[in-house]
Design a protein around this motif. Structure first.
Motif, PDB file in Angstrom:
ATOM      1  N   MET A  67      -3.081  42.928  -8.433  1.00  0.00           N
ATOM      2  CA  MET A  67      -2.338  44.069  -8.938  1.00  0.00           C
ATOM      3  C   MET A  67      -1.852  43.701 -10.344  1.00  0.00           C
ATOM      4  SD  MET A  67       1.240  45.181  -7.107  1.00  0.00           S
ATOM      5  CE  MET A  67       0.474  45.567  -5.538  1.00  0.00           C
ATOM      6  N   LYS A  68      -1.806  44.684 -11.226  1.00  0.00           N
ATOM      7  CA  LYS A  68      -1.291  44.422 -12.569  1.00  0.00           C
ATOM      8  C   LYS A  68       0.075  45.085 -12.726  1.00  0.00           C
ATOM      9  CE  LYS A  68      -3.495  42.894 -15.616  1.00  0.00           C
ATOM     10  NZ  LYS A  68      -4.733  42.769 -16.389  1.00  0.00           N
ATOM     11  N   ALA A  69       1.027  44.296 -13.196  1.00  0.00           N
ATOM     12  CA  ALA A  69       2.346  44.845 -13.524  1.00  0.00           C
ATOM     13  C   ALA A  69       2.311  45.431 -14.923  1.00  0.00           C
ATOM     14  CB  ALA A  69       3.390  43.739 -13.458  1.00  0.00           C
ATOM     15  N   ALA A  70       3.213  46.357 -15.187  1.00  0.00           N
ATOM     16  CA  ALA A  70       3.419  46.808 -16.568  1.00  0.00           C
ATOM     17  C   ALA A  70       3.823  45.581 -17.394  1.00  0.00           C
ATOM     18  CB  ALA A  70       4.512  47.863 -16.602  1.00  0.00           C
ATOM     19  N   PRO A  71       3.477  45.562 -18.675  1.00  0.00           N
ATOM     20  CA  PRO A  71       3.754  44.377 -19.496  1.00  0.00           C
ATOM     21  C   PRO A  71       5.199  43.889 -19.376  1.00  0.00           C
ATOM     22  CG  PRO A  71       2.421  45.945 -20.732  1.00  0.00           C
ATOM     23  CD  PRO A  71       2.786  46.619 -19.438  1.00  0.00           C
ATOM     24  N   LYS A  76      10.177  51.732  -5.359  1.00  0.00           N
ATOM     25  CA  LYS A  76      10.811  50.949  -6.418  1.00  0.00           C
ATOM     26  C   LYS A  76       9.761  50.300  -7.337  1.00  0.00           C
ATOM     27  CE  LYS A  76      14.652  47.616  -6.371  1.00  0.00           C
ATOM     28  NZ  LYS A  76      15.355  46.652  -5.508  1.00  0.00           N
ATOM     29  N   ALA A  77       8.644  49.905  -6.744  1.00  0.00           N
ATOM     30  CA  ALA A  77       7.626  49.171  -7.506  1.00  0.00           C
ATOM     31  C   ALA A  77       6.739  50.105  -8.329  1.00  0.00           C
ATOM     32  CB  ALA A  77       6.758  48.345  -6.553  1.00  0.00           C
ATOM     33  N   ARG A  78       6.533  51.316  -7.840  1.00  0.00           N
ATOM     34  CA  ARG A  78       5.533  52.205  -8.457  1.00  0.00           C
ATOM     35  C   ARG A  78       5.658  52.311  -9.982  1.00  0.00           C
ATOM     36  NH1 ARG A  78       5.548  56.779  -5.100  1.00  0.00           N
ATOM     37  NH2 ARG A  78       3.945  55.873  -3.749  1.00  0.00           N
ATOM     38  N   PRO A  79       6.871  52.503 -10.519  1.00  0.00           N
ATOM     39  CA  PRO A  79       6.969  52.664 -11.978  1.00  0.00           C
ATOM     40  C   PRO A  79       6.564  51.431 -12.780  1.00  0.00           C
ATOM     41  CG  PRO A  79       9.007  53.343 -10.878  1.00  0.00           C
ATOM     42  CD  PRO A  79       8.163  52.672  -9.848  1.00  0.00           C
ATOM     43  N   ILE A  80       6.548  50.260 -12.146  1.00  0.00           N
ATOM     44  CA  ILE A  80       6.200  49.054 -12.914  1.00  0.00           C
ATOM     45  C   ILE A  80       4.849  48.469 -12.491  1.00  0.00           C
ATOM     46  CG2 ILE A  80       8.584  48.477 -13.564  1.00  0.00           C
ATOM     47  CD1 ILE A  80       8.560  46.352 -11.343  1.00  0.00           C
ATOM     48  N   ILE A  81       4.066  49.240 -11.733  1.00  0.00           N
ATOM     49  CA  ILE A  81       2.686  48.838 -11.422  1.00  0.00           C
ATOM     50  C   ILE A  81       1.759  49.529 -12.428  1.00  0.00           C
ATOM     51  CG2 ILE A  81       0.795  48.939  -9.750  1.00  0.00           C
ATOM     52  CD1 ILE A  81       2.916  48.895  -7.522  1.00  0.00           C
ATOM     53  N   ALA A  82       0.987  48.711 -13.153  1.00  0.00           N
ATOM     54  CA  ALA A  82       0.066  49.292 -14.145  1.00  0.00           C
ATOM     55  C   ALA A  82      -1.263  49.645 -13.504  1.00  0.00           C
ATOM     56  CB  ALA A  82      -0.144  48.317 -15.295  1.00  0.00           C
ATOM     57  N   GLY A  83      -1.626  48.958 -12.415  1.00  0.00           N
ATOM     58  CA  GLY A  83      -2.896  49.281 -11.771  1.00  0.00           C
ATOM     59  C   GLY A  83      -3.289  48.250 -10.742  1.00  0.00           C
TER      60      GLY A  83
END
Lengths: 98, 98
Positions: A8-12, A74-81
């Protein structure tokens, strides 16, 4: 057993925050035999998750648990993909505990 | 912690034999927190191994343990090759036990 290997990729800059949310959400999931969250040392935003479940059904049911629903929200906004997603059939080993 | 996610190919028809050898060899490895052997349902010869160690040093040292050396010698003739090899930095989760 039912296994998953996913990347999974986090937002930067949000990887540690994402990992903290993932680790909060996973306690007391029925049928979960192993759930390991790891950083990718070669990719500053990537998180690897490896999971072992006693059955597909318990994995599916876990997605409806209140703490898992809360973690997802909670995680959705900071998951980039999502990258890699591999389904496996674990047969044994060490560290598989209910 | 030190983690590995790897995919290995057995010689045709030898996957179950390879898995049995792997599972025999892994008991009592100092510093091994998790070691899961899994079939790949999409590839009849493929085996996934996911490992968590307390340190790189304990993983390296494990390769010299007598039972691991014996397993490597026994498995070598029925290993066709190695595919994926990912190093990770596990940070936590469920099912990490010494």
């Amino acid at each position: 057993m039912h296994g998953l290997i996913g990347k999974m990729k986090a937002a930067p800059g949000q990887r540690d925050a994402l990992i903290a949310i993932l680790l909060e959400g996973i306690s007391g999931m029925p049928g979960c035999l192993s759930y390991v969250v790891a950083r990718d040392p070669a990719d500053a935003d990537a998180v690897w998750i490896t999971e072992v479940w006693d059955s597909v059904e318990h994995h599916k049911a876990s997605l409806s648990l209140p703490q898992v629903q809360a973690a997802i929200a909670k995680a959705r906004p900071i998951i980039a993909g999502f990258d890699t997603h591999i389904v496996t059939e674990p047969v044994g080993g060490h560290g598989l505990s209910v």
